[in-house]
Write an enzyme that holds these catalytic residues in place. Structure first.
Site, PDB file in Angstrom:
ATOM      1  N   CYS A  78       0.779  -1.541  -0.374  1.00  0.00           N
ATOM      2  CA  CYS A  78       0.107   0.400   0.327  1.00  0.00           C
ATOM      3  C   CYS A  78       1.286   1.433  -0.259  1.00  0.00           C
ATOM      4  O   CYS A  78       0.632   1.947  -0.573  1.00  0.00           O
ATOM      5  CB  CYS A  78      -1.023  -0.199   1.700  1.00  0.00           C
ATOM      6  SG  CYS A  78      -1.974   1.861   1.707  1.00  0.00           S
ATOM      7  N   CYS A 116      -3.562  -1.466   6.141  1.00  0.00           N
ATOM      8  CA  CYS A 116      -3.817  -0.253   5.496  1.00  0.00           C
ATOM      9  C   CYS A 116      -5.500  -0.405   5.042  1.00  0.00           C
ATOM     10  O   CYS A 116      -5.398  -0.969   3.486  1.00  0.00           O
ATOM     11  CB  CYS A 116      -2.827   0.033   4.375  1.00  0.00           C
ATOM     12  SG  CYS A 116      -2.034   1.533   4.066  1.00  0.00           S
TER      13      CYS A 116
END
Length: 374
Positions: free
Chosen positions: A79, A185
């Site tokens: 991410c 995330c």
């Protein structure tokens, strides 16, 4: 500085309780920007997150396919690589015409917290934060050099309690009192087994004891389990832990006891290394690099020797045995305070069980393992 706040929306599905935390986070961002008298821009990266993190990475399934195949990936690292330091970075630089981005990661840059030591012809290095308990270099170990060169990390030189104090003095009590974010995330903290089952079909199989081949229970699918995890099957006389996932039989092989030698090894092979600043200097004759290793965020650094073969694989020998080294996770390498980079673990070497070696550990290792399996 002329500062613009940016709020990224990267997930738009409510959790199992019907609550979407992103709405609350956006309200907090609005409140902070109003307090600081800076503009706030909202940008939507839901599609990019879905395709680059949740489904695809480098033209192959990363999260879901690797879970189905028995791998345990780290979506937080990817991410940062693809969303924060690619899509967001380029949005800020091109759409907002920003000179740099600033994030709240607890890391430091060799260019300084505000790029005061920036040199156009020099690569930047990623350094550990002053607050070792909060250091996040592990999660930025795949971050592209071009983005790091224009990234500020103002918090890296402070302890967490000092950051909270500064925020309180600035009148930001509302966000200071918020709980720290955890979980996947941008997806947030939720029941992970229920969450991942929404996207991967359960494929049940057996829990099989490595030592005697006895079936100890049933599992719903590989994606619910990771190496070293307590299977918590009712009726067993002692705790059993995941040793490996057998893709051919769809069985999960388990072992009795936290310190079973099958859970320990000191050798891995990795693929696709990413060097943050530049490739470190390997010994020209032996092709060996001496550095430090970790594969979990808060684990102590372990000395290791790294050999690079002709196919760019890294063969890593650790100075001590580690528990639950896991294929699909990242081997993150350090030299002193510098995070050199990382590579995906593609092969876990023979266990101490197969080598008929005894597991030996000090009190610190024992304490760390208790935290892992608690």
């Amino acid at each position: 500085f002329n500062v613009t706040g940016v709020f990224m929306k990267n997930w738009d599905i409510k959790d199992e309780t019907g609550f979407c935390k992103i709405e609350e986070d956006y309200e907090d961002a609005q409140w902070v920007c109003k307090k600081l008298e800076i503009p706030l821009v909202e940008v939507n990266f839901v599609k990019e997150y879905w395709h680059n993190i949740f489904w695809y990475v480098c033209e192959c399934f990363y999260l879901t396919e690797q879970y189905e195949n028995g791998y345990t990936p780290n979506p937080d690292i990817m991410c940062n690589k693809y969303i924060k330091f690619d899509y967001f970075f380029n949005f800020a630089r091109t759409k907002l015409q920003a000179d740099a981005i600033a994030t709240g990661h607890y890391v430091r840059s060799s260019f300084g917290p505000y790029l005061e030591y920036f040199k156009p012809d020099t690569n930047v290095s990623l350094l550990q934060a002053i607050d070792q308990k909060k250091d996040q270099t592990f999660f930025l170990c795949q971050t592209p050099q071009q983005a790091l060169r224009y990234s500020m990390f103002p918090l890296g030189g402070y302890l967490k309690e000092d950051v909270k104090r500064i925020a309180q003095e600035a009148g930001l009590d509302k966000v200071v009192s918020k709980k720290e974010s955890t979980g996947i995330c941008f997806v947030g903290k939720r029941n992970f087994q229920n969450f991942i089952s929404e996207y991967i079909l359960d494929k049940p199989g057996d829990f099989v004891n490595l030592d005697d081949g006895q079936v100890l229970g049933k599992h719903r699918g590989f994606h619910h389990w990771t190496v070293g995890q307590n299977i918590r099957v009712e009726g067993l006389p002692a705790p059993y832990y995941v040793y490996k996932k057998d893709v051919d039989t769809n069985n999960i092989i388990v072992v009795k006891g936290t310190h079973h030698p099958a859970l320990y090894s000191d050798f891995i092979i990795t693929k696709n290394p990413n060097w943050i600043s530049s490739e470190p200097e390997f010994n020209s004759f032996t092709r060996i690099l001496n550095c430090n290793f970790r594969f979990q965020h808060r684990d102590p650094l372990v000395p290791c020797t790294v050999h690079k073969n002709l196919t760019n694989q890294l063969i890593i020998h650790l100075s001590q045995q580690l528990r639950a080294l896991t294929e699909g996770q990242f081997a993150v390498l350090y030299n002193g305070e510098e995070c050199l980079g990382s590579a995906i673990i593609s092969f876990r070497g023979p266990s101490y069980y197969s080598l008929k070696q005894e597991v030996k550990m000090d009190h610190q290792q024992n304490d760390e393992i208790r935290k892992q399996v608690a």
